[in-house]
Design a protein around this motif. Structure first.
Motif, PDB file in Angstrom:
ATOM      1  N   GLY A 288     103.816  43.163  -3.615  1.00  9.19           N
ATOM      2  CA  GLY A 288     102.861  44.024  -4.319  1.00  9.19           C
ATOM      3  C   GLY A 288     103.195  44.071  -5.805  1.00  9.19           C
ATOM      4  N   THR A 289     104.489  44.053  -6.105  1.00  8.43           N
ATOM      5  CA  THR A 289     104.920  44.097  -7.501  1.00  8.43           C
ATOM      6  C   THR A 289     104.413  42.873  -8.261  1.00  8.43           C
ATOM      7  N   THR A 290     104.552  41.690  -7.657  1.00  7.95           N
ATOM      8  CA  THR A 290     104.088  40.484  -8.359  1.00  7.95           C
ATOM      9  C   THR A 290     102.556  40.414  -8.368  1.00  7.95           C
TER      10      THR A 290
ATOM     11  N   GLU B   5      93.439  48.388  -9.553  1.00  6.25           N
ATOM     12  CA  GLU B   5      93.723  49.353  -8.491  1.00  6.25           C
ATOM     13  C   GLU B   5      95.066  49.017  -7.850  1.00  6.25           C
ATOM     14  N   ASP B   6      95.974  49.968  -7.843  1.00  7.75           N
ATOM     15  CA  ASP B   6      97.187  49.812  -7.049  1.00  7.75           C
ATOM     16  C   ASP B   6      96.855  50.347  -5.662  1.00  7.75           C
ATOM     17  N   ALA B   7      96.474  49.406  -4.787  1.00  6.95           N
ATOM     18  CA  ALA B   7      96.104  49.770  -3.407  1.00  6.95           C
ATOM     19  C   ALA B   7      97.231  49.374  -2.457  1.00  6.95           C
TER      20      ALA B   7
ATOM     21  N   PHE C  60      97.694  44.740  -3.444  1.00  6.55           N
ATOM     22  CA  PHE C  60      98.202  45.249  -2.160  1.00  6.55           C
ATOM     23  C   PHE C  60      99.632  44.778  -1.935  1.00  6.55           C
ATOM     24  N   SER C  61     100.413  45.610  -1.252  1.00  5.05           N
ATOM     25  CA  SER C  61     101.764  45.225  -0.824  1.00  5.05           C
ATOM     26  C   SER C  61     101.734  44.937   0.675  1.00  5.05           C
ATOM     27  N   LEU C  62     102.568  44.003   1.103  1.00  2.74           N
ATOM     28  CA  LEU C  62     102.656  43.682   2.537  1.00  2.74           C
ATOM     29  C   LEU C  62     104.086  43.865   3.030  1.00  2.74           C
TER      30      LEU C  62
ATOM     31  N   THR D 129     106.962  48.392   5.774  1.00  2.00           N
ATOM     32  CA  THR D 129     106.549  49.767   6.094  1.00  2.00           C
ATOM     33  C   THR D 129     105.045  49.989   5.895  1.00  2.00           C
ATOM     34  N   LYS D 130     104.359  49.027   5.314  1.00  2.00           N
ATOM     35  CA  LYS D 130     102.940  49.221   4.974  1.00  2.00           C
ATOM     36  C   LYS D 130     102.058  49.148   6.231  1.00  2.00           C
ATOM     37  N   ASN D 131     100.761  49.478   6.073  1.00  2.00           N
ATOM     38  CA  ASN D 131      99.877  49.536   7.244  1.00  2.00           C
ATOM     39  C   ASN D 131      99.785  48.189   7.949  1.00  2.00           C
TER      40      ASN D 131
HETATM   41  C1  LIG Z   1     102.161  52.377  -4.809  1.00  2.00           C
HETATM   42  C2  LIG Z   1     102.951  51.107  -4.755  1.00  2.00           C
HETATM   43  N1  LIG Z   1     102.821  50.211  -5.732  1.00  2.00           N
HETATM   44  C3  LIG Z   1     103.492  49.044  -5.721  1.00  2.00           C
HETATM   45  C4  LIG Z   1     104.370  48.733  -4.702  1.00  2.00           C
HETATM   46  C5  LIG Z   1     105.134  47.453  -4.773  1.00  2.00           C
HETATM   47  O1  LIG Z   1     104.983  46.660  -3.634  1.00  2.00           O
HETATM   48  P1  LIG Z   1     106.151  45.687  -3.157  1.00  2.00           P
HETATM   49  O2  LIG Z   1     107.255  46.522  -2.607  1.00  2.00           O
HETATM   50  O3  LIG Z   1     105.506  44.832  -2.114  1.00  2.00           O
HETATM   51  O4  LIG Z   1     106.581  44.893  -4.338  1.00  2.00           O
HETATM   52  C6  LIG Z   1     104.547  49.632  -3.657  1.00  2.00           C
HETATM   53  C7  LIG Z   1     105.467  49.333  -2.553  1.00  2.00           C
HETATM   54  O5  LIG Z   1     106.142  50.133  -2.017  1.00  2.00           O
HETATM   55  C8  LIG Z   1     103.834  50.858  -3.687  1.00  2.00           C
HETATM   56  O6  LIG Z   1     103.992  51.759  -2.727  1.00  2.00           O
END
Ligand SMILES: Cc1ncc(COP(=O)(O)O)c(C=O)c1O
Length: 358
Positions: free
Chosen positions: A54-56, A150-152, A173-175, A178-180
């Motif tokens: 999700g970060t990238t 959007e940070d979804a 989106f993050s995968l 712990t995510k859905n």
């Molecule tokens: C609101 C939000 N933004 C960004 C991230 C980053 O996602 P990732 O951990 O997959 O890099 C997360 C993950 O926990 C998150 O909850």
């Protein structure tokens, strides 16, 4: 122990991974493409671009939108650090706007006052599985000609007036497990804009349009086919998982006493990545300890708002008062709501909380 989160991995995921391993195409193969297409369909957008996290996904989106040094991006201080850090990665400055007390999401009424000539984008974070109030946010973005990212990352499948999150601006989106839904680690960008999609694909692949010709600076943010195979199998179960999360949340909200249960604004479908209550009267930390002693996991998301994180205060000089976010960090507690919970687990969570609060 009833854990706060639990990925549900079945035979479909295991079989899909074995097929990839047997195929010999572990990266840049057909599974990533299939996962991207299925994700775009789920979101109701033209394109989805798979990344490593999700970060990238956030980082790539900001770069693709041309956000960089000297720019400001308005976002929430009550979120995971990655939302704001991704803005720092591209050399821009996060500008924090306080949240609504009932939804924990950015308060649209406060956004316009934070806009300056440097503002380039708004990054609404759909926290805990609930969409931000997107109508005023989209109106403000149009009025001031701002991009919307959007940070979804916590809200796969959530809707706002029948429309999926991630389809309003550029979605991320993050995968994470712990995510859905999960791909072990992974991320996804969603957009209906052909140019933004193309730009994200180029940035994800070392700035490469033609093989070994590099027109711009990029990264290796590619998802592997092993991860995509898991993600694709999980995506087929998203609706089922979200239904179970909603049923579990309904049970908790109908039975918990003495705490403030989550709000679902009219027109929103909450997918309960987290089931987050407010515990009044400074009792949150003791309730958390009590739950732990009774074998029930819980979590504080988040104990420190981003503008008060050490790095933001000491190195970046943030000095701001954002009272709703600060209050939320003192009161919130997330209880287990994941699809693997049994009826007995839910009953046990309710009875331990109610007995402590009475
Ligand atoms: C609101 C939000 N933004 C960004 C991230 C980053 O996602 P990732 O951990 O997959 O890099 C997360 C993950 O926990 C998150 O909850």
């Amino acid at each position: 122990m009833i854990s706060i989160a639990k990925p549900l991995i079945g035979d479909e995921e295991k079989q899909a991974v074995l097929e990839v391993l047997d195929s010999g195409i572990l990266a840049q193969g057909p599974r990533v493409k299939a996962f991207e297409e299925a994700f775009a369909t789920m979101c109701g957008v033209k394109h989805a671009i798979a990344t490593t996290s999700g970060t990238t996904a956030l980082h790539t989106s900001l770069l693709a939108l041309g956000i960089g040094p000297g720019d400001e991006v308005i976002t929430s201080p009550f979120t995971f650090i990655a939302s704001a850090n991704s803005i720092l990665f591209v050399g821009a400055r996060p500008v924090f706007v306080d949240i609504e007390a009932n939804t924990f999401n950015i308060n649209p009424d406060l956004i316009e006052a934070a806009i300056t000539p440097h503002t380039k984008a708004i990054m609404p974070v759909h926290l805990f599985g609930l969409s931000c109030n997107m109508q005023p946010i989209m109106e403000i973005s149009k009025k001031h000609n701002l991009q919307v990212i959007e940070d979804a990352c916590q809200s796969h499948g959530a809707t706002y007036h029948e429309r999926k999150v991630g389809s309003f601006g550029t979605g991320t989106f993050s995968l994470y497990p712990t995510k859905n839904i999960t791909s072990a680690e992974g991320g996804m960008i969603t957009t209906s804009d052909d140019q933004i999609a193309e730009s994200c694909r180029v940035i994800r692949q070392h700035g490469m349009r033609r093989r070994y010709y590099h027109d711009e600076l990029g990264f290796n943010f590619r998802m592997t086919d092993v991860h995509a195979a898991i993600g694709l199998a999980q995506l087929k179960k998203l609706e089922l998982f979200n239904d179970r999360r909603q049923e579990n949340a309904t049970y908790l909200s109908n039975h918990l006493q003495g705490v403030v249960t989550p709000c679902i604004p009219p027109g929103s479908e909450h997918v309960f990545h987290q089931y987050t209550i407010r515990v009044p009267d400074g009792r949150r930390d003791n309730l958390m300890i009590h739950l732990q002693e009774q074998g029930i996991g819980s979590g504080v998301y988040y104990p420190v708002p981003i503008h008060q994180q050490t790095y933001y205060m000491n190195d970046l000089g943030y000095r701001q008062s954002l009272p709703e976010s600060e209050k939320a960090t003192r009161e919130v507690l997330s209880l287990p709501v994941h699809p693997a919970l049994s009826k007995a687990d839910l009953q046990s969570i309710v009875s331990v909380v109610n007995e402590f609060m009475s």
